[in-house]
Design an enzyme around this catalytic site. Sequence first.
Site, PDB file in Angstrom:
ATOM      1  N   ASP A  35       2.910   3.089  -6.386  1.00 29.95           N
ATOM      2  CA  ASP A  35       1.576   3.821  -5.703  1.00 29.95           C
ATOM      3  C   ASP A  35       2.096   5.157  -5.427  1.00 29.95           C
ATOM      4  O   ASP A  35       3.134   5.733  -5.860  1.00 29.95           O
ATOM      5  CB  ASP A  35       1.304   2.952  -4.437  1.00 29.95           C
ATOM      6  CG  ASP A  35      -0.038   3.644  -3.816  1.00 29.95           C
ATOM      7  OD1 ASP A  35      -0.929   3.836  -4.641  1.00 29.95           O
ATOM      8  OD2 ASP A  35      -0.046   3.677  -2.684  1.00 29.95           O
ATOM      9  N   HIS A  36       0.988   6.184  -5.425  1.00 30.75           N
ATOM     10  CA  HIS A  36       0.946   7.346  -5.164  1.00 30.75           C
ATOM     11  C   HIS A  36       0.740   7.585  -3.368  1.00 30.75           C
ATOM     12  O   HIS A  36      -0.324   7.247  -2.996  1.00 30.75           O
ATOM     13  CB  HIS A  36      -0.328   8.261  -5.781  1.00 30.75           C
ATOM     14  CG  HIS A  36      -0.217   8.016  -6.960  1.00 30.75           C
ATOM     15  ND1 HIS A  36      -1.035   8.225  -8.021  1.00 30.75           N
ATOM     16  CD2 HIS A  36       1.046   8.288  -8.158  1.00 30.75           C
ATOM     17  CE1 HIS A  36      -0.736   8.378  -9.421  1.00 30.75           C
ATOM     18  NE2 HIS A  36       0.522   8.283  -9.444  1.00 30.75           N
TER      19      HIS A  36
ATOM     20  N   TYR B  45      -4.315   4.286  -2.956  1.00 37.27           N
ATOM     21  CA  TYR B  45      -4.733   3.190  -3.378  1.00 37.27           C
ATOM     22  C   TYR B  45      -4.415   3.217  -5.012  1.00 37.27           C
ATOM     23  O   TYR B  45      -5.589   2.692  -5.690  1.00 37.27           O
ATOM     24  CB  TYR B  45      -6.261   3.346  -3.043  1.00 37.27           C
ATOM     25  CG  TYR B  45      -6.569   3.826  -1.758  1.00 37.27           C
ATOM     26  CD1 TYR B  45      -5.751   3.425  -0.678  1.00 37.27           C
ATOM     27  CD2 TYR B  45      -7.542   4.867  -1.543  1.00 37.27           C
ATOM     28  CE1 TYR B  45      -5.987   4.054   0.605  1.00 37.27           C
ATOM     29  CE2 TYR B  45      -7.649   5.526  -0.339  1.00 37.27           C
ATOM     30  CZ  TYR B  45      -7.252   4.932   0.710  1.00 37.27           C
ATOM     31  OH  TYR B  45      -7.312   5.639   2.103  1.00 37.27           O
ATOM     32  N   HIS B  46      -3.596   3.603  -5.316  1.00 40.73           N
ATOM     33  CA  HIS B  46      -3.204   3.622  -7.055  1.00 40.73           C
ATOM     34  C   HIS B  46      -2.031   2.545  -7.216  1.00 40.73           C
ATOM     35  O   HIS B  46      -1.418   2.958  -8.194  1.00 40.73           O
ATOM     36  CB  HIS B  46      -2.758   5.024  -7.460  1.00 40.73           C
ATOM     37  CG  HIS B  46      -4.015   5.921  -7.384  1.00 40.73           C
ATOM     38  ND1 HIS B  46      -3.721   7.424  -7.567  1.00 40.73           N
ATOM     39  CD2 HIS B  46      -5.254   5.832  -7.103  1.00 40.73           C
ATOM     40  CE1 HIS B  46      -4.934   7.883  -7.259  1.00 40.73           C
ATOM     41  NE2 HIS B  46      -5.760   7.052  -7.152  1.00 40.73           N
ATOM     42  N   LEU B  47      -2.407   1.372  -6.753  1.00 37.39           N
ATOM     43  CA  LEU B  47      -1.441   0.344  -6.902  1.00 37.39           C
ATOM     44  C   LEU B  47      -1.411  -0.042  -8.556  1.00 37.39           C
ATOM     45  O   LEU B  47      -2.377  -0.255  -9.078  1.00 37.39           O
ATOM     46  CB  LEU B  47      -1.777  -0.857  -6.204  1.00 37.39           C
ATOM     47  CG  LEU B  47      -1.608  -0.711  -4.793  1.00 37.39           C
ATOM     48  CD1 LEU B  47      -2.360   0.136  -3.818  1.00 37.39           C
ATOM     49  CD2 LEU B  47      -1.717  -2.030  -4.012  1.00 37.39           C
TER      50      LEU B  47
END
Length: 541
Positions: free
Chosen positions: A296-297, A470-472
């Site tokens: 994630d980020h 929220y970049h899973l």
Amino acid sequence: MGNVSSTDYIIVGAGSAGCVLANRLSADPSNRVTLLEAGGPDRSIFIHMPAGYFQLMRTGQIDWGYNSLPQPGLGGRRLHVPRGKVLGGSSSLNGMVYVRGDASDFDHWAQLGNRGWSYSDCLPYFRRSEQFSGPANPARGRDGPLKTTRNAIVHPLAKAFVEASKQHGLPYNDDFNSGADQEGVGPMDCTLADNRRYSSAVAYLRPALARPNLSVITRALVSRVLVEKGRAVGVEYVTGREKHTILADREVILAGGAVNSPQLLQLSGIGNPDALRAVGVTPIHDLRGVGRNLQDHPAFSVKQRCTQPISYYPMTKTLNAAVSLAQYALTKSGPAAGNGMEAMAFVRTRPGLAAPDIQYFLMFLMYEDSGRRILQEHGFMLYYTLQRPESRGSIMITSNDPGVAPGIDFNYFEREIDLVTMREAVKIARDIFAQPAFDPFRGGEYGPGPDVKTDRQIEEHLRNNAFSNYHLSGTCKMGRDADAVVDDQLRVHGLDGLRVVDASIMPTVVSGNTNAATIMIGEKGSDLILGHHTAELAESA
């Protein structure tokens, strides 16, 4: 088996990639395609109104309501993890920023042994997906379904940010999606057009809905992939209290994203046998990488008070928000017609990096907790994310009940370099705010605050306040190593008739917002399924 039906292709999940697959696979009228989505239709005005994502984040009305497990690297905090549960998936919920990633991201995928996934291999699919309204560029698409628009830099704070970034030493970058080095400051591209959000449901699914060979079933929770003699033959799902079985004559395709695709594989007995037995699932296929490799980020923001009353803070007041909503509903114009961002920057925190490792966005107000808490004063903030994290987490089921959320463990800051990089990004943000361009607007620092000075203090503040962007991705990793779940054709290792086509297949997360790359994966995945080839696409582009 309950109600039984059949189709050629089953697609599980109507998110960024799933809607692409539904469109491309059903374009041939001889293919019967069924798309299953756990959420409902995308009817809410807050989905289609660009500024509506703040309301969606606050209410959780179209997401799964996930929270992470307690994070040891974050003082035991649980993080909010919004995931779209609606047609369009997270592309109906996100901030609409369109960034493909750095070219080196995809070249790295190919270097890991994934044939056909270099930047030059993926570029034709980015171009095929996109309908860009900005300046001509050979890397950009003009005729695709996904409309993208370049935001104008008009707000005084956005202009100051661009000028301050140049004063800091960053070059101006007029197109972060050109395939050139991402480093620099410049305008933001968004999945917006005609003052409305362009989700994958709007761009891809809606034009295909009238096709008689495409069936879309909403509020359908898939509980299990059916496997017989080493082949996926269908799925079981529930609508309301009714159980259904649908059989696939050709393939089952998982497109549920980095949380739900590994969850469904595990519920189906595909994963680490010991972990599955521990939660009451009978293993049927040993594939230990399922759910591992979560990336994630991680995100944080440096907040600055504003000496002039020009922030968006007044627009968040109940009456003003209601007026903006009414204006948008009547005229599709006004403050709610944009996503509230105009400029962004990519920077390297240290020399020698292949690509920038931090992405900055200038926000015209100060907020916390995914926008669920607006700070009640004029201000602005540099919201930033770590682009190439080295820490790895996991998604693991905690129950054999498909209605129970899996355990989401980001494992942030397992690797110290991630914390160090985010610490340096605080210093860079402060230096940008200290440049002369911000002199007319700069008040005191709201956060981390003037008392947070030393490296140790900044790191402690990050542990107490960092959050997810929220970049899973990465939990059904594409590759050939022991943790790989799919091959470079996106076929699940060791099983026939089963693919995963979504952000979970990324071996490493892309440097930028993941929606654009996930849509590209959907485009490329559809060609792999249909037997088309990149070279043929490149020749026809």
